[in-house]
Design an enzyme around this catalytic site. Structure first.
Site, PDB file in Angstrom:
ATOM      1  N   LYS A 144       0.818  -1.229   0.000  1.00 37.08           N
ATOM      2  CA  LYS A 144       0.000   0.000   0.000  1.00 37.08           C
ATOM      3  C   LYS A 144       0.847   1.273   0.000  1.00 37.08           C
ATOM      4  CE  LYS A 144      -0.852  -0.897   4.952  1.00 37.08           C
ATOM      5  NZ  LYS A 144       0.195  -0.068   5.525  1.00 37.08           N
ATOM      6  N   ASN A 170      -7.105  -3.252  -3.066  1.00 36.19           N
ATOM      7  CA  ASN A 170      -6.978  -2.976  -1.627  1.00 36.19           C
ATOM      8  C   ASN A 170      -7.043  -1.508  -1.242  1.00 36.19           C
ATOM      9  OD1 ASN A 170      -4.552  -5.364  -2.189  1.00 36.19           O
ATOM     10  ND2 ASN A 170      -6.405  -5.843  -1.030  1.00 36.19           N
ATOM     11  N   GLU A 199     -10.912 -10.383  -0.557  1.00 35.60           N
ATOM     12  CA  GLU A 199     -10.892 -11.753  -1.075  1.00 35.60           C
ATOM     13  C   GLU A 199     -11.315 -12.760  -0.004  1.00 35.60           C
ATOM     14  OE1 GLU A 199      -8.406  -9.585  -1.507  1.00 35.60           O
ATOM     15  OE2 GLU A 199      -6.524 -10.302  -0.707  1.00 35.60           O
TER      16      GLU A 199
HETATM   17  O1  LIG Z   1      -0.024  -6.767   1.279  1.00 33.63           O
HETATM   18  C1  LIG Z   1      -0.850  -6.985   0.375  1.00 33.63           C
HETATM   19  N1  LIG Z   1      -0.477  -6.870  -0.927  1.00 33.63           N
HETATM   20  C2  LIG Z   1      -1.361  -7.099  -1.938  1.00 33.63           C
HETATM   21  N2  LIG Z   1      -2.631  -7.456  -1.734  1.00 33.63           N
HETATM   22  C3  LIG Z   1      -3.075  -7.615  -0.454  1.00 33.63           C
HETATM   23  C4  LIG Z   1      -4.417  -8.025  -0.227  1.00 33.63           C
HETATM   24  O2  LIG Z   1      -5.206  -8.246  -1.328  1.00 33.63           O
HETATM   25  C5  LIG Z   1      -4.898  -8.176   1.066  1.00 33.63           C
HETATM   26  C6  LIG Z   1      -4.064  -7.932   2.173  1.00 33.63           C
HETATM   27  C7  LIG Z   1      -4.599  -8.100   3.537  1.00 33.63           C
HETATM   28  C8  LIG Z   1      -5.913  -7.707   3.826  1.00 33.63           C
HETATM   29  C9  LIG Z   1      -6.441  -7.890   5.107  1.00 33.63           C
HETATM   30  C10 LIG Z   1      -5.651  -8.461   6.091  1.00 33.63           C
HETATM   31  F1  LIG Z   1      -6.159  -8.661   7.322  1.00 33.63           F
HETATM   32  C11 LIG Z   1      -4.346  -8.853   5.823  1.00 33.63           C
HETATM   33  C12 LIG Z   1      -3.818  -8.679   4.538  1.00 33.63           C
HETATM   34  C13 LIG Z   1      -2.725  -7.549   1.965  1.00 33.63           C
HETATM   35  C14 LIG Z   1      -2.232  -7.376   0.654  1.00 33.63           C
HETATM   36 MG   LIG Z   2      -4.363  -7.385  -3.130  1.00 40.13          MG
END
Ligand SMILES: O=c1[nH]cnc2c(O)cc(-c3ccc(F)cc3)cc12
Ligand SMILES: [Mg+2]
Length: 214
Positions: A144, A170, A199
């Site tokens: 991010k 995200n 997701e």
């Molecule tokens: O770090 C991320 N990079 C790319 N995509 C991501 C993604 O789609 C979701 C999350 C994520 C979302 C919620 C959580 F509780 C923990 C991790 C991280 C990334």
């Molecule tokens: Mg992602």
């Protein structure tokens, strides 16, 4: 645990998908991550939005920042027209090693170039290394805090042209506030938010589509 999560995802693909069939690779990963263990793939809900934006853009040259296991890499490459290319950038060598095998299992390796390293170092080398004039489509799905600086870097390196579409994952969860502020306030972008969910979860998330105006 002996194996890593990406290795377990690869095993699920080898067990449940059909070699050379990208749809079955996508389904196998979605089933595993929904029913066995969560993983940070863009997933099937946001994946449908990715598919529709991609089909609309029909890019000749696409860039993905953040490969992870190659789920969205396969989702993108399966929809590319013959002769079109996707470059995907992954910082983590263990993720890249699994992604290469999943991409090969799907039979899409000829459309994809996976590059390992930090996006901030690789973006300025895209033209000289891969003969890229500019990208038609960019999928931001890495970290991010890199979305905004890497977007500025793509601009400064002349890798965006009038009409280039940026699609960012995200933007709500985990959230990319600086990036959203940048693309939504800049006169050089026309932005739109596609509401969806994180997701394999009910938590809200979404994709931001931003068209570069030149
Ligand atoms: O770090 C991320 N990079 C790319 N995509 C991501 C993604 O789609 C979701 C999350 C994520 C979302 C919620 C959580 F509780 C923990 C991790 C991280 C990334
Ligand atoms: Mg992602």
């Amino acid at each position: 645990t002996r194996t890593s999560r990406p290795q377990r995802i690869l095993k699920a693909v080898q067990k449940n998908a059909t070699k050379g069939d990208p749809e079955s690779v996508i389904s196998a990963i979605d089933h595993y991550c929904r029913h066995k263990e969560w993983a940070m793939n863009v997933g099937d809900d946001k994946g449908l939005i990715l598919d529709s934006v991609l089909t609309e853009v029909n890019p000749s040259t696409a860039l993905e920042l953040g490969t992870y296991c190659g789920y969205s890499t396969v989702r993108i490459a399966r929809l590319l027209s013959p002769g079109s290319k996707l470059i995907t950038v992954e910082f983590n060598p263990a993720f890249a090693a699994v992604a290469r095998q999943i991409i090969a299992y799907a039979g899409l390796q000829d459309k994809i170039t996976l590059v390992e390293g930090p996006s901030g170092d690789l973006i300025p080398k895209m033209k000289e290394r891969f003969g890229i004039k500019s990208f038609d489509f960019v999928f931001l799905d890495h970290w991010k805090d890199r979305y905004e600086p890497d977007t500025k870097l793509l601009e400064d390196c002349g890798l965006l042209k009038k009409g280039t579409v940026l699609l960012a994952d995200n933007v709500i969860c985990p959230g990319t506030p600086e990036y959203l502020k940048y693309v939504r306030n800049s006169p050089r972008y026309e932005s739109r938010y596609y509401k969806s969910n994180l997701e394999y979860s009910k938590v809200e998330d979404g994709l931001e589509k931003s068209v570069f105006l030149g």
